[in-house]
Scaffold this motif. Sequence first.
Motif, PDB file in Angstrom:
ATOM      1  N   LEU A   3       7.556   0.774  14.290  1.00  0.00           N
ATOM      2  CA  LEU A   3       7.140   2.104  13.856  1.00  0.00           C
ATOM      3  C   LEU A   3       5.743   2.133  13.161  1.00  0.00           C
ATOM      4  CD1 LEU A   3      10.294   4.028  13.366  1.00  0.00           C
ATOM      5  CD2 LEU A   3       8.881   4.081  15.366  1.00  0.00           C
ATOM      6  N   THR A   4       5.266   1.082  12.413  1.00  0.00           N
ATOM      7  CA  THR A   4       4.143   1.274  11.511  1.00  0.00           C
ATOM      8  C   THR A   4       2.993   1.358  12.059  1.00  0.00           C
ATOM      9  OG1 THR A   4       4.036  -1.260  11.796  1.00  0.00           O
ATOM     10  CG2 THR A   4       5.679  -0.413   9.903  1.00  0.00           C
ATOM     11  N   ILE A   5       2.027   2.033  11.418  1.00  0.00           N
ATOM     12  CA  ILE A   5       0.731   2.079  11.641  1.00  0.00           C
ATOM     13  C   ILE A   5      -0.281   1.891  10.788  1.00  0.00           C
ATOM     14  CG2 ILE A   5       1.259   4.011  13.235  1.00  0.00           C
ATOM     15  CD1 ILE A   5       0.143   6.113  11.112  1.00  0.00           C
ATOM     16  N   GLY A   6       0.022   0.864   9.824  1.00  0.00           N
ATOM     17  CA  GLY A   6      -0.891   0.616   8.790  1.00  0.00           C
ATOM     18  C   GLY A   6      -1.808  -0.390   9.175  1.00  0.00           C
ATOM     19  N   ASP A   7      -2.759  -0.540   8.212  1.00  0.00           N
ATOM     20  CA  ASP A   7      -3.617  -1.784   8.391  1.00  0.00           C
ATOM     21  C   ASP A   7      -2.963  -2.891   7.801  1.00  0.00           C
ATOM     22  OD1 ASP A   7      -6.114  -0.268   9.190  1.00  0.00           O
ATOM     23  OD2 ASP A   7      -6.176   0.567   7.492  1.00  0.00           O
ATOM     24  N   PHE A   8      -2.047  -2.790   6.597  1.00  0.00           N
ATOM     25  CA  PHE A   8      -1.358  -3.841   6.379  1.00  0.00           C
ATOM     26  C   PHE A   8       0.048  -3.224   6.079  1.00  0.00           C
ATOM     27  CE2 PHE A   8      -5.463  -4.849   4.635  1.00  0.00           C
ATOM     28  CZ  PHE A   8      -5.665  -6.468   4.626  1.00  0.00           C
ATOM     29  N   VAL A   9       0.920  -4.145   6.361  1.00  0.00           N
ATOM     30  CA  VAL A   9       2.429  -3.778   6.209  1.00  0.00           C
ATOM     31  C   VAL A   9       3.351  -4.483   5.256  1.00  0.00           C
ATOM     32  CG1 VAL A   9       4.730  -3.496   7.349  1.00  0.00           C
ATOM     33  CG2 VAL A   9       2.325  -3.180   8.653  1.00  0.00           C
ATOM     34  N   PHE A  10       3.936  -3.962   4.143  1.00  0.00           N
ATOM     35  CA  PHE A  10       4.915  -4.532   3.481  1.00  0.00           C
ATOM     36  C   PHE A  10       6.366  -4.676   3.886  1.00  0.00           C
ATOM     37  CE2 PHE A  10       1.607  -3.651  -0.068  1.00  0.00           C
ATOM     38  CZ  PHE A  10       1.856  -4.799  -0.960  1.00  0.00           C
ATOM     39  N   GLU A  11       6.771  -5.848   3.721  1.00  0.00           N
ATOM     40  CA  GLU A  11       8.225  -5.879   4.190  1.00  0.00           C
ATOM     41  C   GLU A  11       9.058  -6.157   2.978  1.00  0.00           C
ATOM     42  OE1 GLU A  11       8.134  -7.928   8.958  1.00  0.00           O
ATOM     43  OE2 GLU A  11       8.593  -9.176   6.951  1.00  0.00           O
ATOM     44  N   PHE A  12      10.005  -5.359   2.875  1.00  0.00           N
ATOM     45  CA  PHE A  12      11.011  -5.494   1.676  1.00  0.00           C
ATOM     46  C   PHE A  12      12.286  -5.766   2.408  1.00  0.00           C
ATOM     47  CE2 PHE A  12       7.664  -3.334  -0.548  1.00  0.00           C
ATOM     48  CZ  PHE A  12       7.485  -4.086  -1.623  1.00  0.00           C
ATOM     49  N   ASP A  13      12.716  -6.938   2.304  1.00  0.00           N
ATOM     50  CA  ASP A  13      13.989  -7.329   2.918  1.00  0.00           C
ATOM     51  C   ASP A  13      15.317  -6.850   2.340  1.00  0.00           C
ATOM     52  OD1 ASP A  13      12.595  -8.424   4.943  1.00  0.00           O
ATOM     53  OD2 ASP A  13      12.878 -10.878   4.141  1.00  0.00           O
ATOM     54  N   SER A  14      15.130  -6.458   1.099  1.00  0.00           N
ATOM     55  CA  SER A  14      16.327  -5.755   0.168  1.00  0.00           C
ATOM     56  C   SER A  14      15.562  -4.780  -0.664  1.00  0.00           C
ATOM     57  CB  SER A  14      16.916  -7.004  -0.370  1.00  0.00           C
ATOM     58  OG  SER A  14      16.121  -7.437  -1.441  1.00  0.00           O
ATOM     59  N   THR A  15      16.550  -4.160  -1.396  1.00  0.00           N
ATOM     60  CA  THR A  15      16.044  -2.949  -2.536  1.00  0.00           C
ATOM     61  C   THR A  15      16.159  -3.816  -3.825  1.00  0.00           C
ATOM     62  OG1 THR A  15      18.194  -2.181  -2.090  1.00  0.00           O
ATOM     63  CG2 THR A  15      16.382  -1.233  -1.045  1.00  0.00           C
ATOM     64  N   VAL A  16      16.469  -4.986  -3.833  1.00  0.00           N
ATOM     65  CA  VAL A  16      16.633  -5.586  -5.123  1.00  0.00           C
ATOM     66  C   VAL A  16      15.314  -5.961  -6.040  1.00  0.00           C
ATOM     67  CG1 VAL A  16      17.185  -7.964  -6.509  1.00  0.00           C
ATOM     68  CG2 VAL A  16      18.647  -7.086  -4.356  1.00  0.00           C
ATOM     69  N   LEU A  17      15.301  -5.198  -7.329  1.00  0.00           N
ATOM     70  CA  LEU A  17      14.028  -5.303  -8.122  1.00  0.00           C
ATOM     71  C   LEU A  17      14.355  -6.071  -9.345  1.00  0.00           C
ATOM     72  CD1 LEU A  17      13.498  -1.470  -8.482  1.00  0.00           C
ATOM     73  CD2 LEU A  17      11.746  -3.327  -7.486  1.00  0.00           C
ATOM     74  N   ASP A  18      13.831  -7.390  -8.859  1.00  0.00           N
ATOM     75  CA  ASP A  18      14.073  -8.432 -10.118  1.00  0.00           C
ATOM     76  C   ASP A  18      12.457  -9.053 -10.360  1.00  0.00           C
ATOM     77  OD1 ASP A  18      13.358  -9.848  -7.588  1.00  0.00           O
ATOM     78  OD2 ASP A  18      14.841 -11.312  -7.813  1.00  0.00           O
ATOM     79  N   PHE A  19      11.382  -8.191  -9.906  1.00  0.00           N
ATOM     80  CA  PHE A  19      10.234  -8.537 -10.247  1.00  0.00           C
ATOM     81  C   PHE A  19       9.552  -7.300 -10.948  1.00  0.00           C
ATOM     82  CE2 PHE A  19      10.825  -6.946  -6.031  1.00  0.00           C
ATOM     83  CZ  PHE A  19      10.028  -6.034  -5.781  1.00  0.00           C
ATOM     84  N   GLU A  20       8.232  -7.590 -11.734  1.00  0.00           N
ATOM     85  CA  GLU A  20       7.395  -6.618 -12.218  1.00  0.00           C
ATOM     86  C   GLU A  20       6.895  -5.925 -11.189  1.00  0.00           C
ATOM     87  OE1 GLU A  20       7.511  -5.771 -15.381  1.00  0.00           O
ATOM     88  OE2 GLU A  20       8.409  -7.433 -16.306  1.00  0.00           O
ATOM     89  N   LYS A  21       6.534  -4.556 -11.264  1.00  0.00           N
ATOM     90  CA  LYS A  21       5.897  -3.838 -10.139  1.00  0.00           C
ATOM     91  C   LYS A  21       4.591  -4.143 -10.041  1.00  0.00           C
ATOM     92  CE  LYS A  21       4.508   0.191 -13.026  1.00  0.00           C
ATOM     93  NZ  LYS A  21       4.722   1.711 -13.168  1.00  0.00           N
ATOM     94  N   GLU A  22       3.894  -5.097 -10.985  1.00  0.00           N
ATOM     95  CA  GLU A  22       2.475  -5.389 -10.757  1.00  0.00           C
ATOM     96  C   GLU A  22       2.464  -6.452  -9.635  1.00  0.00           C
ATOM     97  OE1 GLU A  22       2.720  -3.032 -14.247  1.00  0.00           O
ATOM     98  OE2 GLU A  22       3.834  -4.876 -13.716  1.00  0.00           O
ATOM     99  N   GLU A  23       3.789  -7.202  -9.332  1.00  0.00           N
ATOM    100  CA  GLU A  23       3.608  -8.204  -8.371  1.00  0.00           C
ATOM    101  C   GLU A  23       3.271  -7.688  -6.886  1.00  0.00           C
ATOM    102  OE1 GLU A  23       3.756 -11.433  -9.258  1.00  0.00           O
ATOM    103  OE2 GLU A  23       4.362 -11.125 -11.045  1.00  0.00           O
TER     104      GLU A  23
END
Length: 312
Positions: free
Chosen positions: A90-110
Motif C-alpha cells: 500500500l505504500t507510496i513513499g520514496d522511502f519506507v520504514f518497517e517497524f516489526d513491532s511497537t516496542v520502544l527500546d530505542f531513543e527516537k533520534e535513532e
Amino acid sequence: MGNKQKNFISVVVYVHNAESRIDKFLSIITSILENNFEHSEIICVNDDSTDNSVEIIKEFSRNVAVSSITVLNMSYFHGLETAMNAGIDLTIGDFVFEFDSTVLDFEKEEIMNVYYRSLQGYDIVSASPNKKEKISSQLFYRVFDHFANLPYKMSTERFRILSRRVINRIGSMNKTIPYRKVVYANSGLKTDNMKYSVIGTADQKADKREKSYRFGLAVDSLILFTEIGYRMSMLMAVLMMAVSVLMVAYSVIIYLAANPVTGWTTTILFLSVAFAGLFGILTVVIKYLQLLVDLVFKRKHYSFESIEKLTR
C-alpha cells in the motif's frame, strides 16, 4: 517548512494486541515525521488484534496533523511477514520504514539516524539492539549463518528503512516474500546495520499464535534459505550407506566362517543393498525438492478485511 526533508516517507507498523504500547509508539513516530518531513504516511497493519489496539489508533488519529494514517485490517491472523507484505504493497513513499513491532527500546533520534545513513548510498539500513539476544534467537541465527550464503551476519532487527528501489526490485524478483530480511539481503543492493543502546524495559509478550508462528517461520526459513535439509539428508544417507556396507561385509563373513540359516545371507545382502540404494535416491529427490523450493518459494497470499483512512 523549508528545512524539512522533501522525500515522501511511508511508515508500516505491525500491530497485534499492542494496546499497551501503540499510543506512545504513534506519538513518537508522528512527532518525528511532522518535525522532519514535508510529506508522510503511516500504515498500521492490524493483524487480527483482539484487544483495543484499533480503537486506540482511531482515537489517536483525531489529534494529529500527520498527512495520513491508515489502518489495514487483515481478515485473519497472518503473522508478521505476510501482514507486513500487505502493508508495504500500500505504500507510496520514496522511502519506507518497517517497524516489526511497537516496542520502544530505542531513543527516537535513532529513527533519523537510520534515515540519514540511507542517504549515504544504502538502500537498506536496519537497526538492531546492542544487547545479548535470547538463547533461542542466538541458536537460530548461528545455525542460519552457518548454512546460508549471505554477505553479512543475521541478527534481531527492531526496524529498518528501505528505498523504493528495493521494493521495486523485490517485486520484480518474486512477489512472495516468506522471510523479508533474507530476501532484502539477497537483493544485491547496498545494505547496512546500525546498533543502538537499549533504553528501558521492552514490553513484548507474544501470545500463543505469535509464538507458534515464529517457530514455524524459523523452520521454514532454515529450509528455504539454507542447505541444512540437504546436508542432514546427505549425512543420514552416508551413515545408512556405511551401515549397509558393514552389513554386507558381516553377512559375507558369517557365510564363510559359520553355518548360517538357509537364505539368511541373501536376505541380508538384498536388504543392505536395497536400503543403500533407497537412501541414495532419497538424497537426490530431496536435493531436487530443495531446488524447486528455492526457485518457487511457498506461495503465501494475504487477504484483508478493510482499509480505513483515518486522516487526510
